[in-house]
Design an enzyme around this catalytic site. Structure first.
Site, PDB file in Angstrom:
ATOM      1  N   CYS A   1      35.295  21.278  22.259  1.00 12.37           N
ATOM      2  CA  CYS A   1      34.854  19.897  22.459  1.00 12.37           C
ATOM      3  C   CYS A   1      35.099  19.091  21.185  1.00 12.37           C
ATOM      4  CB  CYS A   1      33.363  19.920  22.789  1.00 12.37           C
ATOM      5  SG  CYS A   1      32.538  18.329  22.677  1.00 12.37           S
TER       6      CYS A   1
ATOM      7  N   CYS B   1      31.401  23.963  24.272  1.00 12.35           N
ATOM      8  CA  CYS B   1      30.547  23.221  23.347  1.00 12.35           C
ATOM      9  C   CYS B   1      29.562  24.132  22.630  1.00 12.35           C
ATOM     10  CB  CYS B   1      29.695  22.195  24.106  1.00 12.35           C
ATOM     11  SG  CYS B   1      30.614  20.791  24.715  1.00 12.35           S
TER      12      CYS B   1
ATOM     13  N   CYS C   1      25.383  20.252  21.435  1.00 12.95           N
ATOM     14  CA  CYS C   1      26.310  19.133  21.668  1.00 12.95           C
ATOM     15  C   CYS C   1      25.583  17.916  22.234  1.00 12.95           C
ATOM     16  CB  CYS C   1      27.420  19.545  22.634  1.00 12.95           C
ATOM     17  SG  CYS C   1      28.601  18.205  22.927  1.00 12.95           S
TER      18      CYS C   1
ATOM     19  N   CYS D   1      31.298  17.978  19.460  1.00 14.44           N
ATOM     20  CA  CYS D   1      30.444  18.899  18.685  1.00 14.44           C
ATOM     21  C   CYS D   1      31.259  19.902  17.884  1.00 14.44           C
ATOM     22  CB  CYS D   1      29.465  19.616  19.602  1.00 14.44           C
ATOM     23  SG  CYS D   1      30.253  20.711  20.798  1.00 14.44           S
TER      24      CYS D   1
ATOM     25  N   ARG E   1      39.029  24.762  25.808  1.00 11.14           N
ATOM     26  CA  ARG E   1      39.353  24.087  24.556  1.00 11.14           C
ATOM     27  C   ARG E   1      38.078  23.590  23.878  1.00 11.14           C
ATOM     28  NH1 ARG E   1      41.636  19.657  26.335  1.00 11.14           N
ATOM     29  NH2 ARG E   1      41.457  20.320  28.496  1.00 11.14           N
TER      30      ARG E   1
HETATM   31 ZN   LIG Z   1      30.483  19.365  22.796  1.00 15.43          ZN
END
Ligand SMILES: [Zn+2]
Length: 360
Positions: free
Chosen positions: A77, A46, A50, A80, A75
């Site tokens: 988010c 993130c 976020c 955000c 991976r």
């Molecule tokens: Zn996030």
């Protein structure tokens, strides 16, 4: 592996990690772009700002860049979207590109804002945020010929500012780089902030992928299969937003097809390329080679006034992203041999043969 050890591998000191954690708790948007936080329990990373619930400290690992997080298997988010650059950075990048290309000597902030379709205040805020420059300093830099020349030569905006003495404190310099999420050398690479659409047509030479932005053609690839061409495009522009667009630039595709058939072009295609100053000069020079004719690498180097730059010319030919439009197929070896071609020698041969036939 515990998080302390991983962070040490990323060269993040405990003090920096503590600061990052504070920014994370505060959801401090000013820290966006300076680091990302990865959550081990979810394998998601993130931005500091976020809005999602804060994870437990012991589950968090910090990375300076999103690339590092992704290399470690995290991976982005979906809330955000840490893999997308902020609107402010994108705006400053567009401004920088415009400044680099415009030929006027003094563009004011107002002109620039109008050109970009942004409010002056928005542009000023974005510049402040990304480069930490006051509007007066910015206006000064914009008027500076040297600054513009540096931008044109392919320097990043932060490099150009630094080299012209603006924002010369290393703190500012480091901070602006961090906010761009990458080092200056890679600032223009990878298509960051680019929205690239592509379409694939069938030609006599096999599949043709044409990739373009709103401003012009950025990619013309030749190959056997659609998937390999799309993979090639994503490899070339790993940071760009890449999406299929089957009908949006048909006119340009038709024009490219004409050239593949060796025929007389109807109009000059707009190009949107990321290139160094040298690459640009070489590619322009290649466009001066008449249809159906060839030049050797050393001839091209000589006509650029840099007879010793033969290998650099060869490299610029090999990295030409818009085959056929920039006719790198018209450059051959001194002894007349075809030399290499990124899209296969037989395609180079066919292109030249068709051009010769059509030009006769
Ligand atoms: Zn996030």
């Amino acid at each position: 592996m515990n998080s302390t050890r991983i962070n040490r591998e990323q060269n993040i000191t405990p003090r920096a990690a503590a600061r990052y954690w504070q920014a994370t708790l505060a959801r401090d948007s000013r820290a966006d772009g300076t680091f990302v936080l990865a959550v081990r329990s979810t394998h998601i990373y993130c931005r500091p700002s976020c809005p999602a619930r804060r994870p437990l400290r012991r589950n968090v690992i910090f990375f300076r860049t999103r690339e590092e997080a992704e290399q470690h298997g995290y991976r982005p988010c979906l809330r955000c979207r840490p893999n997308e650059i902020s609107a402010q950075v994108a705006l400053v990048q567009r401004a920088a590109q415009h400044l680099a290309q415009s030929s006027e000597d003094g563009s004011s902030l107002r002109d620039l804002a109008r050109m970009l379709g942004a409010a002056q205040a928005t542009l000023r805020r974005a510049f402040m945020r990304v480069t930490e420059m006051k509007p007066r300093e910015l206006a000064g830099a914009l008027r500076l010929k040297r600054f513009k020349a540096l931008m044109r030569s392919g320097k990043s905006i932060t490099d150009a500012l630094y080299e012209t003495g603006y924002g010369s404190s290393s703190r500012v310099y480091e901070r602006s780089n961090a906010q761009l999420g990458m080092t200056p050398a890679t600032y223009r690479k990878g298509g960051l902030g680019m929205k690239l659409e592509y379409t694939i047509a069938t030609s006599r030479l096999g599949k043709v992928l044409v990739g373009a932005t709103q401003r012009g053609v950025s990619a013309v690839y030749l190959g056997d299969t659609e998937t390999s061409l799309i993979a090639e495009l994503r490899k070339e522009y790993p940071r760009a937003e890449v999406a299929p667009a089957p009908h949006s630039f048909e006119r340009w595709v038709k024009e490219i097809m004409l050239r593949i058939d060796g025929k007389q072009p109807h109009f000059e295609l707009p190009l949107d390329l990321q290139a160094t100053a040298f690459q640009q000069r070489v590619w322009k020079e290649l466009q001066r080679i008449p249809r159906g004719r060839t030049r050797s690498y050393s001839q091209v180097a000589r006509s650029l006034g840099q007879p010793k730059a033969v290998r650099a010319v060869a490299r610029a030919c090999a990295t030409n992203p818009v085959s056929v439009v920039v006719p790198c197929h018209r450059v051959i070896r001194e002894d007349g041999a075809l030399a290499g071609y990124r899209w296969g020698l037989s395609r180079k041969e066919q292109l030249l043969a068709r051009e010769r036939a059509a030009a006769d």
